[in-house]
Design an enzyme around this catalytic site. Structure first.
Site, PDB file in Angstrom:
ATOM      1  N   ASP A  50      -1.940  -0.564   6.038  1.00 31.32           N
ATOM      2  CA  ASP A  50      -2.168  -0.047   7.382  1.00 31.32           C
ATOM      3  C   ASP A  50      -3.598   0.405   7.628  1.00 31.32           C
ATOM      4  O   ASP A  50      -4.027   0.476   8.771  1.00 31.32           O
ATOM      5  CB  ASP A  50      -1.237   1.151   7.654  1.00 31.32           C
ATOM      6  CG  ASP A  50      -1.675   2.394   6.902  1.00 31.32           C
ATOM      7  OD1 ASP A  50      -1.918   3.420   7.550  1.00 31.32           O
ATOM      8  OD2 ASP A  50      -1.788   2.332   5.664  1.00 31.32           O
ATOM      9  N   ASP A  70       0.866  -1.171   0.000  1.00 33.66           N
ATOM     10  CA  ASP A  70       0.000   0.000   0.000  1.00 33.66           C
ATOM     11  C   ASP A  70       0.909   1.229   0.000  1.00 33.66           C
ATOM     12  O   ASP A  70       2.106   1.134   0.289  1.00 33.66           O
ATOM     13  CB  ASP A  70      -0.890  -0.032   1.247  1.00 33.66           C
ATOM     14  CG  ASP A  70      -1.638   1.267   1.463  1.00 33.66           C
ATOM     15  OD1 ASP A  70      -2.295   1.720   0.516  1.00 33.66           O
ATOM     16  OD2 ASP A  70      -1.548   1.822   2.574  1.00 33.66           O
ATOM     17  N   ASP A  88      -7.354  -1.285   3.559  1.00 32.20           N
ATOM     18  CA  ASP A  88      -6.431  -2.361   3.196  1.00 32.20           C
ATOM     19  C   ASP A  88      -6.840  -3.709   3.793  1.00 32.20           C
ATOM     20  O   ASP A  88      -6.342  -4.761   3.362  1.00 32.20           O
ATOM     21  CB  ASP A  88      -5.006  -2.042   3.679  1.00 32.20           C
ATOM     22  CG  ASP A  88      -4.464  -0.765   3.071  1.00 32.20           C
ATOM     23  OD1 ASP A  88      -4.672  -0.555   1.871  1.00 32.20           O
ATOM     24  OD2 ASP A  88      -3.833   0.022   3.813  1.00 32.20           O
TER      25      ASP A  88
END
Length: 653
Positions: free
Chosen positions: A539, A340, A543
């Site tokens: 995080d 990410d 996600d």
């Protein structure tokens, strides 16, 4: 392990989530029984080693059997009723068999291992389900719906219908996926898209349930029912993926059924065949019991668990929490990494990257000081970035008068008698000439958020704002590529230009931007359908579904949401990205140790079984051989506790 079923607590989005299988209360009860079993085992071992009365330490060990063995024993009997031979039942039987021939210490140790692992699994499952229910609470329970006559009424978010009009006031969470029909504000939608900065919303823009409204007031028209909203789909995706992943087992557990059946059948044959051939009962029973002890999978279980548990402990000391032995085993099978962006490769906090002056005679520092002065009273995240940049440079920030915030547009303030404005280019189009427009366009094309500074309604400068890159991000990406020999992937909800700019800095070529949570899951599934075992690092709440769907999900612990931390298989506690390739390398070494241990255990078991079948294996010698192999594989696995084991794994950095 068996747990009762309960329904989740009421929430606006509750219809989207399946009933909960484990409760934290039940998991804590299992932990208490496992703790009691461990305490009784340690007390019994202390009494035995101290030369205490025989009856005392046997009583303590039997207490350990009762506390830690009743639940797996009951689960095994229930499985047996369904014509399935569970390894838990086999372990309880082996423990009882060990006690029957005087080896009660070994049996009690087996009970402690199995009860503890089962309790930890139940607790992890319960905490994940609690986090899913917490996600559903992101949407407000009640919202202000507009009646046909223009008045307002408070209704439950779950009762909103498509087409309803809702008023969202400053600082409130948005109650439904909707379209703005009036008003302007900035909305923090990091929970859904992962974007680090609030997004300006005006009429015609889309907003999501569970996101946080800023300083303006919005009137929105509901586009989706509560159970169809993006945040509800996140909860459903997480639960579905977690339930699928929960079926994953250690390698040794995958063959436990056949081994268990084979061992029971062989034990019966070793007892019955000589008896039918005329051998006396006692020698036949002794041979069968000896066979059961030497063929029991104790050494095999201990061949697997100590290396993995030692690797877990070593990784934990260095800032990575792997939640189970299954996770540690699966980490080593990773063949590709997906990162990410916001909060993972970056810190998730905006900063000033560039300063572009548009007026002759105005320096960068003076422009930044003017912008910081105007933004100082503001609570907007961009304001914090500008003020912090001025403080970092040690600039003197002048006092202001007549401060005013304009939701969705920016701020204005009077500095030394001049009207200073700081805001979005879209809101200040009337104040932009061709030079200012070109500067804004150039910054946006490179992935920056452009902020225009005006003086007396004339654009005098443009600031480029961007998320701050973690200093170790490029090294971690490079190590991940070397370790897997596969190109890492960037999965982000941010826009393409910003994602490309960040990817170029860290060395990622495969960039997939503008992804909502279900888009990230689709990307993960596509990559894994091509044969990759994907480790996804993230995080945010957005996600969590991708982490749950991936072969391995890894959460950044510093700024990770509760749902993400509970959904992930592993957590980077100290937020150091370079520990991720290191823990994968450590897992691969643990797997090599497991294979070596299984070879040792299988060799000992094979030799002892053959001796017992073709000759006469004395029971004490059989026990000694069995326990000797257990000690050897246990000590071999514990080598991974040494600091040098992590150092060698971290050399991949």
């Amino acid at each position: 392990m068996v747990a009762p079923t309960t329904a989740p607590s009421r929430s606006p989005l509750a219809p989207a989530v399946a009933p909960v299988r484990h409760t934290k209360l039940f998991a804590l009860a299992e932990m208490r029984w496992a703790a009691i079993a461990l305490a009784l085992f340690l007390a019994g071992l202390a009494a035995q080693l101290a030369g205490g009365p025989h009856w005392l330490w046997w009583t303590l060990y039997w207490g350990c059997y009762a506390a830690g063995g009743w639940e797996p024993g009951l689960a095994g009997l229930q499985a047996l009723r369904d014509k399935t031979l569970d390894v838990d039942l086999l372990m309880v039987a082996a423990a009882i068999g060990a006690a029957a021939i005087g080896q009660i210490t070994d049996g009690a140790l087996l009970i402690v291992i199995f009860s503890t692992s089962g309790a930890l699994e139940a607790l992890a499952t319960a905490r994940t389900e609690d986090s899913v229910r917490g996600l559903l609470d992101l949407a407000p329970e009640t919202v202000a719906r507009v009646r046909a006559d223009g008045s307002e009424e408070m209704v439950n978010s779950a009762d909103l219908a498509v087409g309803d009009v809702v008023v969202v006031r400053p600082g409130e969470r948005i109650g439904a996926d909707a379209t703005v029909i009036a008003g302007a504000s900035e909305v923090d939608q990091a929970t859904i898209t992962g974007e680090p900065l609030p997004v300006d919303k005006i009429s015609g823009d889309e907003v999501f349930a569970g996101t946080l409204n800023g300083t303006g007031s919005l009137r929105i028209r509901v586009d989706r029912r509560a159970e169809d909203s993006v945040v509800a789909r996140i909860a459903t995706l997480v639960e579905t993926a977690s339930r699928t992943k929960a079926r994953t087992q250690l390698f040794i557990e995958k063959v436990e059924q056949r081994y268990s059946i084979g061992m029971v059948a062989a034990t019966i044959a070793v007892f019955a065949i000589p008896l039918l051939a005329g051998e006396l009962l006692q020698p036949a029973l002794l041979r069968a019991m000896t066979f059961m002890i030497v063929a029991s999978p104790c050494a095999v279980v201990l061949a697997t668990m100590p290396p993995l548990l030692a690797a877990i402990a070593n990784a934990g000391r260095h800032g990575v929490l792997a939640k189970s032995a299954v996770v540690m085993e699966r980490l080593g099978a990773t063949t590709q990494f997906a990162f990410d962006k916001t909060g993972t490769l970056t810190r998730g906090t905006p900063g000033v990257a560039e300063i572009h002056c548009l007026e002759t005679g105005l320096g960068d520092d003076e422009l930044l000081a003017l912008a910081a002065a105007a933004e100082h009273p503001s609570e907007h995240p961009l304001a914090s970035a500008i003020v912090n940049a001025a403080r970092t440079k040690g600039l003197a920030v002048p006092d202001v008068d007549e401060f005013a915030a304009h939701p969705g547009r920016g701020v204005t303030a009077r500095v030394d008698g001049r009207l200073i404005g700081v805001g979005s280019p879209h809101a200040l189009l009337a104040d932009l000439d061709a030079t200012a427009t070109a500067a804004v366009t150039a910054m946006q094309d490179r992935g920056y958020t452009a902020v225009v500074v005006t003086r007396d309604h004339r654009a005098v400068g443009v600031l480029a704002i961007t998320d701050q890159l973690r200093p170790e991000a490029a090294a971690a990406v490079s190590a991940a590529r070397r370790l897997t020999r596969a190109a890492p992937v960037l999965l982000t909800g941010d826009n393409q230009a910003t994602a490309d700019q960040l990817a170029a800095q860290v060395g990622i070529a495969d960039v997939r931007a503008g992804l909502l949570p279900d888009d990230k899951v689709a990307a993960v599934q596509q990559l894994q359908a091509g044969g990759q075992r994907l480790a996804v690092i993230g995080d945010g709440i957005n996600d969590a579904p991708a982490l749950a769907a991936a072969h391995i999900g890894i959460a950044m612990g510093g700024a990770g949401s509760d749902l993400t931390l509970q959904t992930a298989d592993a957590v980077v506690v100290r937020d150091d990205l370079t520990t991720i390739p290191a823990v994968v390398a450590l897992s691969r070494r643990a797997r090599r140790v497991v294979i070596a241990n299984l070879t040792i255990a299988a060799t000992f078991i094979g030799m002892l079984v053959i001796w017992d079948l073709v000759g006469t294996l004395p029971l004490p010698l059989g026990v000694a051989g069995h326990e000797g192999s257990t000690v050897i594989v246990g000590l071999n696995g514990l080598r991974l506790l040494r600091r040098s084991a992590w150092s060698r794994a971290a050399a991949v950095r």
